[in-house]
Scaffold this active site. Structure first.
Site, mmCIF file in Angstrom:
data_model
loop_
_atom_site.group_PDB
_atom_site.id
_atom_site.type_symbol
_atom_site.label_atom_id
_atom_site.label_comp_id
_atom_site.label_asym_id
_atom_site.label_seq_id
_atom_site.Cartn_x
_atom_site.Cartn_y
_atom_site.Cartn_z
ATOM 1 N N LYS A 63 38.732 -61.765 1.312
ATOM 2 C CA LYS A 63 39.805 -62.638 2.265
ATOM 3 C C LYS A 63 38.616 -62.942 3.101
ATOM 4 O O LYS A 63 38.721 -64.176 3.881
ATOM 5 C CB LYS A 63 40.631 -61.895 3.156
ATOM 6 N N TYR A 112 43.004 -53.182 8.738
ATOM 7 C CA TYR A 112 44.154 -52.901 8.717
ATOM 8 C C TYR A 112 44.666 -52.001 9.932
ATOM 9 O O TYR A 112 43.399 -51.986 10.655
ATOM 10 C CB TYR A 112 44.833 -53.361 7.860
ATOM 11 N N SER A 115 41.408 -57.467 -1.389
ATOM 12 C CA SER A 115 41.265 -58.729 0.011
ATOM 13 C C SER A 115 39.855 -58.554 0.467
ATOM 14 O O SER A 115 40.157 -59.094 1.627
ATOM 15 C CB SER A 115 41.788 -57.464 0.729
ATOM 16 N N VAL A 130 42.237 -52.714 -1.171
ATOM 17 C CA VAL A 130 43.428 -52.197 -2.832
ATOM 18 C C VAL A 130 42.384 -51.667 -3.969
ATOM 19 O O VAL A 130 42.770 -50.611 -4.609
ATOM 20 C CB VAL A 130 44.426 -52.352 -2.767
ATOM 21 N N TYR A 182 45.855 -67.569 -4.414
ATOM 22 C CA TYR A 182 45.934 -66.793 -3.806
ATOM 23 C C TYR A 182 45.269 -65.666 -4.866
ATOM 24 O O TYR A 182 44.956 -64.399 -4.622
ATOM 25 C CB TYR A 182 46.906 -65.969 -2.743
#
Ligand code: DON
Length: 301
Positions: free
Chosen positions: A66, A237, A63, A255, A186
């Site tokens: 992103k 998050y 991530s 992760v 993705y």
């Protein structure tokens, strides 16, 4: 500030945290990573890079990618903000629950639903993962950076949650391209393998208020500020409050065990250790960044 000595000290200070937590196993290829790894790199705005431990060893960025897809998307205009919000979700990164209440508009670009929308938006200009790779190679100076095919295949084979998120958003009209194509881009973007040094160097544009390593402008001041702001509020998050409390910097976790943090005007920091806490953030990584801002005083507050 002797950053090399500082990083050695931080590695010592967090030694008991390395190996704590659980390696992500919902993507089977990630479960094979050795939990005792630890690396940290600091890239200064003048281009100097310092590191400790496994700082040159590639790992799965997941991530953290992103941040870069959002930046590339915003470099082409800010239309994506009509399709994704900017509020912390307070829910896990792969949660479905808010999407129905909020008409298929994800809370922010860093939860999986939001990142799928950003990838879909970037895909209007060509393959999003290819664009990302080109950018990362240029900024890091390492042409070898590539997608880890084993991680990509493993992730593609275990993507039902992301597929569900994407189809659900499509049902609200918030997907421009066919879901399988967006999902493929993705997955490849998340499966890029980079070292702490590569990630820190590639993210310097966020410490330089939008300027790339060659001095050209990727983003305006305002867009760079906004990405940092959304990293601070949403980058870790449902632990973003705790991360801001402990570290006090814009940060983005993955992760794979990586965390990218930005000290605007000064440096980009990337730390990697695969053991994750219950919210999917690296245990030793958060501890190391906590020590970093405590020892340097370089938080944004
Ligand atoms: O889509 C996924 O679930 C992964 N490719 C990325 C998730 C992730 O890294 C969340 N971060 N902590």
């Amino acid at each position: 500030m002797d950053l090399a000595a500082l990083l050695d000290r931080i590695a010592d200070d967090v030694a008991t945290d390395i190996g704590r937590g659980v390696v992500a196993d919902y993507i089977p290829a990630l479960a094979r990573v050795e939990p005792g790894r630890f690396g940290m790199a600091v890239a200064e705005v003048d281009g100097a890079v310092h590191g400790v431990g496994d700082w040159e060893r590639p790992f799965s960025v997941q991530s953290m990618s992103k941040v870069f897809t959002l930046a590339l998307t915003l470099s082409r205009g800010d239309g994506v903000w009509a399709r994704v919000g900017r509020e912390p979700s307070g829910d896990p990164f792969n949660s479905l629950v808010q999407l129905e209440h909020e008409d298929g508009i994800p809370r922010n670009p860093f939860i999986n639903a939001g990142a799928l929308v950003v990838t879909d938006e970037l895909a209007r200009h060509g393959d999003a993962a290819d664009a990302l790779l080109a950018f990362l190679r240029q900024e890091s100076g390492r042409q070898e950076i590539t997608v880890d095919p084993e991680v990509a295949a493993s992730e593609a084979g275990h993507a039902d949650r992301n597929r569900a998120l994407a189809y659900f958003m499509a049902s609200y009209g918030n997907m421009r391209h066919p879901v399988p194509s967006v999902l493929d881009q993705y997955v490849r973007q998340c499966s890029i393998a980079m070292s702490c040094a590569d990630v820190a160097r590639s993210a310097l544009f966020l410490a330089r208020h939008g300027l790339r390593n060659d001095g050209s402008r990727l983003l305006g001041l305002s867009a760079a500020k906004r990405i940092n702001a959304v990293m601070l509020t949403c980058g870790t998050y449902d632990a973003a409050g705790e991360f801001a409390y402990r570290v006090g910097l814009p940060g983005k976790s993955g992760v794979g065990g990586g965390i990218l943090a930005i000290v605007p005007g000064r440096c980009a920091v990337c730390v990697w250790s695969p053991g994750l806490d219950a919210r999917g953030n690296s245990v030793a990584g958060v501890a190391a960044l906590d020590r970093f801002t405590t020892l340097t005083g370089w938080s944004i507050f």
